[in-house]
Design a protein around this motif. Structure first.
Motif, PDB file in Angstrom:
ATOM      1  N   ALA A 451      30.289  45.244  43.219  1.00 51.43           N
ATOM      2  CA  ALA A 451      29.197  45.318  43.362  1.00 51.43           C
ATOM      3  C   ALA A 451      27.863  46.639  42.953  1.00 51.43           C
ATOM      4  O   ALA A 451      27.172  46.073  42.841  1.00 51.43           O
ATOM      5  CB  ALA A 451      29.535  45.453  45.327  1.00 51.43           C
ATOM      6  N   VAL A 452      29.084  47.082  42.897  1.00 51.07           N
ATOM      7  CA  VAL A 452      28.762  48.901  42.223  1.00 51.07           C
ATOM      8  C   VAL A 452      27.226  48.274  40.841  1.00 51.07           C
ATOM      9  O   VAL A 452      26.499  48.851  40.851  1.00 51.07           O
ATOM     10  CB  VAL A 452      29.306  49.494  42.109  1.00 51.07           C
ATOM     11  N   ALA A 453      27.997  47.486  39.734  1.00 51.48           N
ATOM     12  CA  ALA A 453      27.741  47.145  38.685  1.00 51.48           C
ATOM     13  C   ALA A 453      26.316  46.194  38.852  1.00 51.48           C
ATOM     14  O   ALA A 453      25.143  46.748  39.167  1.00 51.48           O
ATOM     15  CB  ALA A 453      28.784  46.442  37.424  1.00 51.48           C
ATOM     16  N   VAL A 454      26.473  45.119  40.385  1.00 51.23           N
ATOM     17  CA  VAL A 454      25.242  45.057  40.848  1.00 51.23           C
ATOM     18  C   VAL A 454      24.744  45.504  40.662  1.00 51.23           C
ATOM     19  O   VAL A 454      23.451  45.632  40.186  1.00 51.23           O
ATOM     20  CB  VAL A 454      26.084  43.624  41.518  1.00 51.23           C
ATOM     21  N   LEU A 455      24.620  46.609  41.881  1.00 47.36           N
ATOM     22  CA  LEU A 455      23.542  47.353  41.868  1.00 47.36           C
ATOM     23  C   LEU A 455      22.622  48.210  41.337  1.00 47.36           C
ATOM     24  O   LEU A 455      21.747  48.116  41.222  1.00 47.36           O
ATOM     25  CB  LEU A 455      24.395  48.209  43.776  1.00 47.36           C
ATOM     26  N   GLY A 456      23.960  48.517  40.318  1.00 46.80           N
ATOM     27  CA  GLY A 456      23.118  49.430  39.086  1.00 46.80           C
ATOM     28  C   GLY A 456      22.486  48.590  38.566  1.00 46.80           C
ATOM     29  O   GLY A 456      21.024  48.817  37.973  1.00 46.80           O
TER      30      GLY A 456
END
Length: 557
Positions: A451-456
């Motif tokens: 999720a963090v990677a996608v948000l980034g």
């Protein structure tokens, strides 16, 4: 003590109940021994059991005494001297006696007993002693004059043997010429050595010898009887011509009649003899077996049952599920393409990991029936044969050949039965497991990092679009020279890949531990099969051997 010994205090009574118990013990031994006992000896023992039942069922309290001897021994003359009348035919032409002749003392009816003995020639004797003496009474005596046991006529010999098998007391009549005859000693005295309590040895025609010669012959005859196994026998010297020794013989017979116990002693001796002959078919003890199955046997059966294949499938399934639940979320879909190793073996599916599915071993057996495990290799079958042979050899050590063969057969059950039992043991062993906690932790962590990677990535895309549209520039927060969107995207990807690599390592370790646990479970199930299908039948044979020996010892007591 022999019932032929005069004096009631010297006679050891044998109760009907004790005789019945000994007969039942012999019968129990025949049942327990089964095919592992010699058929000829078993048949003879069955005859003894039958004879005990028939003889004890006869009405009356008679004592059957048989005069048996070789041709020319003078037993018919001795019979007439005891009876006091020329009942038995005496002559110079041999053989004289062709059928048994019976003399019955007393008023008690002996018809049923004589019919059982199949003796048709019968003579009733008055109760008073024939010589007029008042010593002893013969009331209740059935005295038989038998055909010669060495007769040239086969039918005569067979008739003598038939009746001798049924009488209560043996009076072996011999003479100075034939007292050492091999037929008397080898075929009769030695064979009936256990019947010393109901045996009388008579040296007839003593009038042909001097007193010194009679003494020497009697001593030699007693020595030969002891060699035959009849120790302490007192040889009576008689002469039907002069009447010498007739009173002593009558008193000896009267002692047996007065005790009313000779028939029981004869039957007990028959039981002891039959049990003694059968005792050679059993050992003095049995090998002791452990309650648990032999480790080598369990390992061999486990290989034949396909445990290594199941363990390998379990380990592979564990790794697949571990990587599928804790791997990088963007590549997890690849694991769904891998074949399920458990389904391939028709064992439990990967869904069995979920504790919400309450699938029991009985459900699996009812639906699948059998697994799809490959058949055992020739090497695995050979190792099972070797292991079962070793179990059989260890359990049969020291046993007679027939029992050893029975143990070997019990240790080698039919192939299909054992194979089916092993397969059902594998199918019936639950392979369900509780998902490890680290799977959940790693799985949630991977989702969070993804999720963090996608948000980034989304944030970076928004910034790029804003710049492309020439909109006012928005400066993202930074950590040093690196903007947060880039840190989120790169950090999420790199940490997710690192966590996936760690989960693969942990999955391998967990798979090995899971495989070892499953192996122990399956070996436990196989051990149960080994105990039920191999060890239990072997113990049953050893138990029969022990029961047979115990019953024979009780019968011969």
């Amino acid at each position: 003590m022999s019932p032929l010994k005069m004096g009631g205090a010297q006679v050891k009574a044998l109760s009907a109940e004790e005789l019945k118990l000994r007969s039942r013990s012999l019968s129990d031994a025949l049942v327990a021994g089964g095919a592992q006992l010699d058929r000829v000896r078993v048949a003879a023992a069955h005859e003894v059991v039958t004879k005990v039942s028939e003889r004890t069922a006869k009405a009356g309290d008679h004592t059957v005494v048989a005069l048996a001897g070789a041709t020319g021994s003078g037993k018919s003359s001795l019979f007439n001297a005891l009876v006091g009348a020329p009942v038995a035919l005496v002559g110079a032409r041999r053989p004289t006696t062709s059928r048994p002749v019976a003399a019955v003392w007393g008023e008690q009816d002996a018809t049923e007993l004589l019919d059982w003995l199949a003796v048709s020639q019968r003579h009733h004797v008055e109760s008073a002693p024939a010589d007029g003496s008042s010593v002893g009474t013969l009331d209740g005596l059935v005295l038989l004059d038998l055909p010669d046991f060495d007769s040239r006529v086969i039918e005569h010999r067979e008739e003598a043997a038939r009746v001798l098998a049924l009488v209560d007391v043996f009076v072996w009549v011999t003479d100075p010429q034939k007292y050492a005859d091999a037929r008397l000693h080898d075929d009769h005295l030695r064979v009936l050595a256990t019947h010393d309590a109901v045996t009388v040895v008579v040296l007839n025609q003593s009038d042909r010898l001097t007193d010194d010669e009679t003494k020497r012959v009697r001593a030699d005859l007693a020595r030969l009887a002891e060699v035959d196994g009849i120790g302490g026998v007192q040889v009576l010297a008689t002469s039907a011509t002069t009447g010498a020794g007739i009173a002593d013989l009558r008193l000896r017979i009267a002692a047996a009649v007065a005790g009313h116990n000779a028939a029981k002693h004869r039957l007990a001796a028959d039981i002891r003899a039959a049990a003694g002959r059968l005792r050679s078919d059993v050992a003095d003890q049995e090998p002791s077996l452990s309650d648990a199955a032999d480790t080598e046997l369990v390992e061999a059966l486990g290989r034949a049952a396909g445990i290594p294949t199941v363990v390998a499938a379990v380990e592979r399934d564990y790794r697949n599920q571990a990587w599928g639940r804790t791997g990088w979320p963007f590549t997890r879909w690849v694991s769904a393409l891998r074949p399920d190793p458990m389904k391939r073996l028709r064992l439990e599916s990967r869904d069995a990991v979920d504790t919400k599915l309450a699938v029991t071993a009985s459900d699996v057996r009812s639906v699948l029936g059998r697994s799809s495990l490959p058949p055992p290799s020739p090497a695995a079958r050979a190792s099972v044969e070797l292991a079962t042979r070793r179990v059989g050899d260890a359990a049969a050590e020291g046993l007679p050949p027939r029992w050893a063969e029975a143990v070997a057969d019990a240790a080698t059950p039919p192939g299909p039965d054992l194979a089916d039992a092993l397969d059902q043991a594998i199918v019936g062993t639950s392979l369900k497991m509780r998902p490890p906690l680290w799977w959940r932790v790693f799985g949630l962590s991977q989702l969070l990092l993804a999720a963090v990677a996608v948000l980034g990535l989304v944030w970076l895309v928004v910034l790029v679009v804003l710049g492309w549209l020439a909109l006012p520039e928005v400066q993202p927060p930074r950590l040093g020279p690196l903007p947060y969107p880039l840190l989120m995207f790169a950090g999420g990807l790199l940490l997710g890949l690192a966590l996936a690599s760690l989960s693969r390592s942990l999955g391998r370790v967990g798979a090995r531990r899971r495989g070892q646990h499953v192996r122990e479970l399956l070996l436990g199930a196989v051990s149960t099969v080994a105990v039920d299908r191999i060890m239990a039948p072997v113990r049953a044979v050893l138990a029969r051997h022990r029961d047979t020996r115990g019953a024979l010892d009780r019968a011969a007591h």
